[in-house]
Each structure stands twice: as structure tokens, then as C-alpha cells.
Design an enzyme around this catalytic site. Structure first.
Site, mmCIF file in Angstrom:
data_model
loop_
_atom_site.group_PDB
_atom_site.id
_atom_site.type_symbol
_atom_site.label_atom_id
_atom_site.label_comp_id
_atom_site.label_asym_id
_atom_site.label_seq_id
_atom_site.Cartn_x
_atom_site.Cartn_y
_atom_site.Cartn_z
ATOM 1 N N HIS A 111 -4.149 6.042 3.228
ATOM 2 C CA HIS A 111 -4.791 4.795 2.784
ATOM 3 C C HIS A 111 -4.201 3.591 3.510
ATOM 4 O O HIS A 111 -4.925 2.745 4.045
ATOM 5 C CB HIS A 111 -4.623 4.645 1.273
ATOM 6 C CG HIS A 111 -5.445 3.550 0.666
ATOM 7 N ND1 HIS A 111 -4.953 2.284 0.428
ATOM 8 C CD2 HIS A 111 -6.733 3.528 0.243
ATOM 9 C CE1 HIS A 111 -5.895 1.541 -0.121
ATOM 10 N NE2 HIS A 111 -6.986 2.267 -0.250
ATOM 11 N N ASP A 115 0.838 -1.192 0.000
ATOM 12 C CA ASP A 115 0.000 0.000 0.000
ATOM 13 C C ASP A 115 0.875 1.245 0.000
ATOM 14 O O ASP A 115 2.041 1.197 -0.394
ATOM 15 C CB ASP A 115 -0.923 -0.028 1.232
ATOM 16 C CG ASP A 115 -2.230 0.724 0.988
ATOM 17 O OD1 ASP A 115 -2.180 1.952 0.854
ATOM 18 O OD2 ASP A 115 -3.287 0.075 0.932
ATOM 19 N N SER A 146 -11.004 -1.921 -1.065
ATOM 20 C CA SER A 146 -9.810 -2.101 -0.233
ATOM 21 C C SER A 146 -10.219 -2.400 1.203
ATOM 22 O O SER A 146 -9.664 -3.298 1.852
ATOM 23 C CB SER A 146 -8.937 -0.847 -0.256
ATOM 24 O OG SER A 146 -8.284 -0.684 -1.484
#
Length: 684
Positions: A225, A185, A385
Site C-alpha cells: 500500500h 502508511d 487513498s
């Protein structure tokens, strides 16, 4: 990534000789340092032409992303044939490419050599050299690099807890402490109180430059994120598996953008770490998606073959997940997203991906998790996700309870214990509804005690296409047993189905019919340890007689029926009773069709046949197995020419027919669904 210039370079001859024939000792020193960038000169050929032209005279194949805006021309992954994969072969092939290109005068930069994941290398070069590279003897295929993207735009913890076990607070069966989760990520704020002490930020970093700038922003200025997903997986307050440890690999930049090549290098880093220091069960979370990539799917297959569980986001494009990678890899557990009402996630005009490549759905809207804004901040995010992070956490807990679970066993358990038939299928495109699983992930009621449960799942093939000789093929995972095979065609023009052995594995095949619009093969894949299975075929019996096939070997039981035919239309056929009194279970087929009985022996296995028919044609007929029994076979009795096909939905057999108002069917053309239900006598 930018490409290396392909303009013709005119260098003075003495300087050119000095570069190519410089002191060997100096070059060896540069190689030993690992900092030497392989730059080779070449001669310009022609401007970029159509991709098909690359195949002329080449033995390898070229692949690129189907979505043009995501392509990164100038950077290529060169994959070698497995049979030629000596450890030194990638370097030798790369240098051979450089040597041949040197006579043509281009700059080629060797970016990475793969050893632990798949044999190959990553290069930056002009597209003019592709045909040269494709002609190299050891090359299997070349794929142009492309972009991948983060898929993100506490009801969720309640939702994944089975209803009868819900309490005032989330109480998972264990914390997943025996499992390590790798997260590919953005960067992560490891000092956040939600994940502090639970995340190790590795030194791995492979990210592209951000659009519009040549400078990477500091990790703390990223969009959080990675921090958010780490909190969803194992956060102290909002996490699913609160005891799981995470290792972070930085493959997405602060805009949530990465490349296929960066993901490949990250997966190889994981494989190398696994080889150097073997640990317990590993889960890899891939909260990203790009266009379909053969090489990324191949890498996932290799890592899964090494015992690693990979969980991927289905994608947020409101599209068929099979068009994206890594979501389309069969070895990956692919997760779509739902909201608090168990409906498909909508993100403006987009939303969760769907289709046969999705294994199940999980909470993905307004998920509360850690924010990198401060060490105590939380933020709400949505996307597949987040859904994939939930399933990664559930997988960590299941593997902590049963560390020896294989990927196939884990996937089957996730499917078996999911909440079923809660999603409104009308949200999906009509042609995708039958292909998309109506499953929302939940924790199993107990992470122990399922050893004797017979687990099965339905695997759909890709659409065959409309040509006369087109054949659809569905296959099970290596650890699964193919217990039955059926087919489905929306036009009704099909030629049945059969099981064949290919490459040492049994597959389900369904041929298209003349004038048909294409067909699907539908495999029923089950976990059946110590099974010995075979197929017994009865040829067409002739006019006026039904074709019967049954199990010949003692101790073998019938697990599935199928049939196939060569003629365009079998016509109507009034079937006899399924099992004459005193005879064993058998498969009944049309007099003009070959009929196949799938028969298996396994310790404690028992099966029975259930039939449900209607005197007049209906658009859908179903028959289900009782509680404690598992559906292994689903087929239609040969009674009408209007059957579209049969397929299994959980433990229910579904037979579909064309709209009776347009077919002119008669009362003699009854439709009957036949289910074969099995169980282990250890549970009886």
C-alpha cells in the site's frame, strides 16, 4: 492492542515495599536510559459499565469510537487543557495518576508523552481507572484508542490535466521539487525504480500487532500500500509530482491496520522534525481512516496551524465522511474518489465517502503504481487513498510554484480549478447530494498569476437537529473572510440566518423553527486580503413595509444579504424592487424580519447585485455570475413562505422551494434568487 490485566494482585508486603521504595539511584538510571516502563499497582474496582457513568462528578469528558469493532479498550490518550500546558505538566499529571492509582493496586503503563503536537500522554490501563483520570485537575478530555485503516482496495494523469492543455503525454507545470511530502502508511520498498532516490524511509515505526499473529511480517511481505502511494505521488513514470521528495512513516501494519495513537505519535514526529530542522513547504498525506476522533482532529488542527498542509482520504465506506477521522477535520483537505468516467468510486457494496466534509474528488479507481513485488513491478489499486495521493501531488506542484501559499489559499485554488458538475449526483444518498461538492481535482492551467483572483468556497454546517432551540453554525478558516450567510431546511421550517462574532471570529448561524426537522447554516468563505468587513442590521419595518439594510460606510460594498425572524411563519410578502433608482445596492427583507447587510472594504473590490425571479413558484431558481466575477452572496427575495433556503454552488446562487404541487401556492408568491457578484478591479 491487549489491555493490562485488571485482576486483584496479592503480593508479599516486603516485595511490594521493595518495588515501590527501591533504591532511587537505580530508578533514576532506568529513567535516563528511556527503557523504564511505568508500571504501577492498583486495586480492582468493578466491571466495565456504560460510558455515561464515567461523567458522574468528573470535570473532563470521555470519548470513544462510535464503531465498536474498531475500539481498543485499555489504551487511552489523555489530553490536557491548553491553559495548563507547561512543558512538564504531562509528565506530572501522568505520575499523579500513577500515584493515585497505586493506592488502588492496578498496573498502569505510560506509553508516550506528547510535547510538540498537543499536551497529553498515552497510557495503557484498566477502564476502571477512567473516572479517576477524568477527575484530575489538568485533564481536558480522554479518548479511547481505536483502529485506523488503509483506504485502498494512466487514465488518472490525463484526467487531472485540464482538457484544453492535454497532450499525448502528461506534462505537469513543475515536478514539485521544492516540497517534502510525509506519508503515514505501511512500509515502503524504497529500492523500487519508480521511487528510488526519492523516498527516505525514516526510523519511525509505531504499528499494532497483526490480527491472528504475534509477529510482524517483514516489510517486503506487506501489501505494498505504501509503495503504491509513494509511486502515485512522485513516481518517475506514473507519479503526479515527479520531483517531490517523500519521507515515510510506518504507522500501518501489513494488514493495512493502525491505531489513532500511532497516527498521533507520527504527527508529533513530523512536528518535532519541523521544529528541529525547518524546511520549505510540507505536505502530509494521510491515506487512512478510522471512526470520528476528537484527539486526532485536534492534532491535525495543531499541525495545520504550524503551516503544514494535510491531505486525507475521505474513506471507502460509502458513508458520510464527517463520521470518520482524519477526514472530518476542517483543517484537512479531504478527498473522495472517482473512476475514469468521473463517477463516484464503487467498491462492491461500498465506495467513496461523501458529504460536506469532502473538499473535492480525484481519480481513485484502477490506479497504476509501484508494487513491492519486485523493483520493476507495477500494480493497479483503487480507493480514496489513491485519490488523496493525487491531490497531495497537485498540492506539491502548486506549493513549488508559490511556496508562500497558506492552507486556505491552497484549498481555494484546488477548488477553483477543479472540473465542475461532472459527477452524477444520483449515486449519493438524496440527503447528501446538496452537501457533496461536485468537483474533480485538476491541475491549474498555470501555477502562477492567480494573485488577484477572488476565490470563494461554500462551507456547510452540521445539521442542527430538530429541537426548538437548535442552531446550526458554519465557520470559515482563520485566513478566510465570511462574506455572506444563508440557510437551508428540507422541511422549510427555519428562522433565517445571521452573522455573529464568536471568539474573535465571525460565524454564520441558522436557528431551527418550531416543528422543524433541522436546518443547515451555509457560509460563503473568501480570500480577501486587507479586508475590513462589518454587518449592518435593519430591524423589522412593520406591517406592509419591506425591511431594507445597506452599507453605511464610505468605500464599503455589499457582499451578502441575510435575515432572521422570531415568528413561526412570516407568511407571504410581495417584495418591492430590489434597488430603487439612484440608491446604492441594499438588502430587502420581509416586514417581520431583521435584515442584515454584509459590507466590506478591500483594495480594488467591486460588487454588483443580480436578481432572477419567476412569476410562479418553482422548485429551484438560479442566478449566476458572469465570467470574471465571483459569487460572494446568495439569498432569496421575500416573496413566498415556501422557500426552503438558498446556497451557493460555485458561482451560481440556488434558491429551493417546496414542491409546488403540494403547497397550494398562488401566482403572487413568486420566487426570486439574488446573487451578489464581486471581482477585483485589477482583473477588469
Amino acid at each position: 492492542m491487549g489491555t493490562v490485566s485488571s485482576r486483584r494482585l496479592w503480593w508479599p508486603l516486603p516485595l511490594l515495599l521493595l518495588l515501590l521504595l527501591g533504591p532511587p539511584g537505580a530508578r533514576a538510571q532506568e529513567d535516563d536510559d528511556g527503557d523504564y516502563e511505568e508500571l504501577v499497582l492498583a486495586l480492582r474496582s468493578e466491571e466495565d459499565g456504560p460510558a455515561d457513568a464515567l461523567q458522574h462528578g468528573a470535570t473532563a469528558t470521555f470519548h470513544r469510537c462510535a464503531k465498536d469493532p474498531w475500539r481498543l479498550p485499555g489504551t487511552y490518550v489523555v489530553v490536557l487543557k491548553d491553559s495548563d500546558a507547561h512543558r512538564s505538566q504531562p509528565e506530572r499529571t501522568a505520575r499523579r495518576l500513577q500515584a493515585q492509582a497505586a493506592r488502588r493496586g492496578y498496573l498502569i503503563k505510560l506509553l508516550h508523552v506528547f510535547h510538540h503536537l498537543l499536551p497529553g500522554f498515552l497510557v495503557k490501563m484498566s477502564r476502571d481507572l477512567l473516572e479517576l483520570a477524568l477527575r484530575l485537575p489538568h485533564v481536558d478530555y480522554i479518548e479511547e484508542d481505536s483502529s485506523v485503516f488503509a483506504q485502498s482496495i494512466p487514465w488518472n494523469l490525463e484526467r487531472i490535466t485540464p482538457a484544453r492543455y492535454r497532450a499525448d503525454e502528461y506534462q505537469p507545470p513543475n515536478g514539485g521539487s521544492l516540497v517534502e511530502v510525509y506519508l503515514l502508511d505501511t512500509s515502503i520498498q524504497s529500492s523500487h525504480r519508480e521511487i528510488e532516490g526519492r523516498v527516505m524511509v525514516t526510523d519511525f515505526e509505531s504499528v499494532p500487532e497483526e490480527d491472528g499473529t504475534r509477529f510482524h511480517r517483514q516489510a517486503s511481505k506487506c501489501d505494498s500500500h505504501g509503495t503504491h502511494l509513494a509511486g502515485v505521488v512522485s513516481g518517475r513514470d506514473a507519479g503526479v509530482a515527479k520531483g517531490a521528495s517523500l519521507r515515510s512513516l510506518h504507522v500501518l501494519n501489513c494488514q493495512g491496520k493502525g491505531t489513532v495513537s500511532s497516527a498521533l505519535i507520527g504527527l508529533e514526529f513530523i512536528r518535532k522534525s519541523q521544529l528541529v530542522q525547518p524546511v520549505g513547504p510540507l505536505v502530509v498525506l494521510l491515506p487512512l481512516a478510522g471512526g470520528y476522533s476528537r484527539v486526532l482532529n485536534a492534532a491535525c488542527r495543531r499541525l495545520a496551524g504550524a503551516g503544514v498542509v494535510l491531505v486525507a482520504a475521505a474513506g471507502n465506506f460509502r458513508d458520510d465522511a464527517c463520521l470518520y477521522s482524519p477526514a472530518s477535520a476542517p483543517e484537512v483537505i479531504t478527498v473522495g474518489a472517482t473512476n475514469a468516467q468521473d463517477q463516484p468510486l464503487t467498491l462492491g457494496t461500498l465506495g467513496t465517502n461523501f458529504g460536506r466534509c469532502v473538499d473535492l474528488f480525484a481519480p481513485g479507481e484502477d490506479i497504476i503504481g509501484a508494487s513491492s513485488d519486485c523493483s520493476t513491478c507495477f500494480v493497479s489499486r483503487s480507493g480514496t487513498s489513491q485519490a488523496a495521493a493525487h491531490v497531495a501531488g497537485i498540492a506539491a506542484m502548486m506549493l513549488s510554484a508559490e511556496p508562500e501559499l497558506t492552507l486556505a489559499e491552497l484549498r481555494q485554488r484546488l477548488i477553483h480549478f477543479s472540473a465542475k458538475d461532472v459527477i452524477n449526483e444520483a449515486w449519493f444518498p438524496e440527503d447528501q447530494r446538496v452537501l457533496t461538492p461536485n468537483l474533480v481535482a485538476t491541475l491549474p492551467p498555470s501555477t502562477h498569476g492567480a494573485g488577484w483572483q477572488l476565490f470563494c468556497r461554500t462551507v456547510w454546517s452540521a445539521h442542527s437537529g430538530p429541537t426548538r432551540m437548535a442552531t446550526a453554525m458554519a465557520r470559515c478558516a482563520p485566513d478566510e473572510e465570511l462574506l455572506s450567510c444563508s440557510s437551508f431546511s428540507r422541511s422549510g421550517k427555519r428562522r433565517g440566518e445571521r452573522i455573529e462574532a464568536q471568539g474573535g471570529r465571525r460565524v454564520c448561524l441558522a436557528p431551527n423553527a418550531f416543528g422543524g426537522e433541522g436546518v443547515y447554516a451555509v457560509a460563503r468563505c473568501c480570500l480577501l486580503p486587507q479586508a475590513n468587513c462589518s454587518v449592518h442590521t435593519a430591524p423589522p419595518a412593520g406591517a406592509g413595509m419591506g425591511t431594507r439594510a445597506h452599507c453605511h460606510q464610505q468605500g464599503h460594498v455589499l457582499t451578502g444579504c441575510s435575515s432572521h425572524w422570531e415568528m413561526k411563519d412570516l407568511g407571504t410578502h410581495k417584495p418591492p424592487v430590489l434597488k430603487p433608482r439612484g440608491q446604492p445596492d441594499q438588502c430587502m427583507g420581509h416586514s417581520g424580519a431583521s435584515t442584515h447587510a454584509s459590507c466590506c472594504y478591500a483594495p480594488g473590490l467591486e460588487c454588483k447585485v443580480k436578481e432572477h425571479g419567476l412569476p410562479a413558484p418553482q422548485e429551484q431558481v438560479t442566478v449566476a455570475c458572469e465570467e470574471g466575477w465571483t459569487l460572494t452572496g446568495c439569498s432569496a427575495l421575500p416573496g413566498t413562505s415556501h422557500v426552503l433556503g438558498a446556497y451557493a454552488v460555485d458561482d451560481t446562487c440556488v434558491v429551493r422551494s417546496r414542491d409546488v404541487s403540494t403547497t397550494g401556492s398562488t401566482s403572487e408568491e413568486a420566487v426570486a434568487a439574488v446573487a451578489i457578484c464581486c471581482r477585483s478591479r485589477h482583473l477588469a
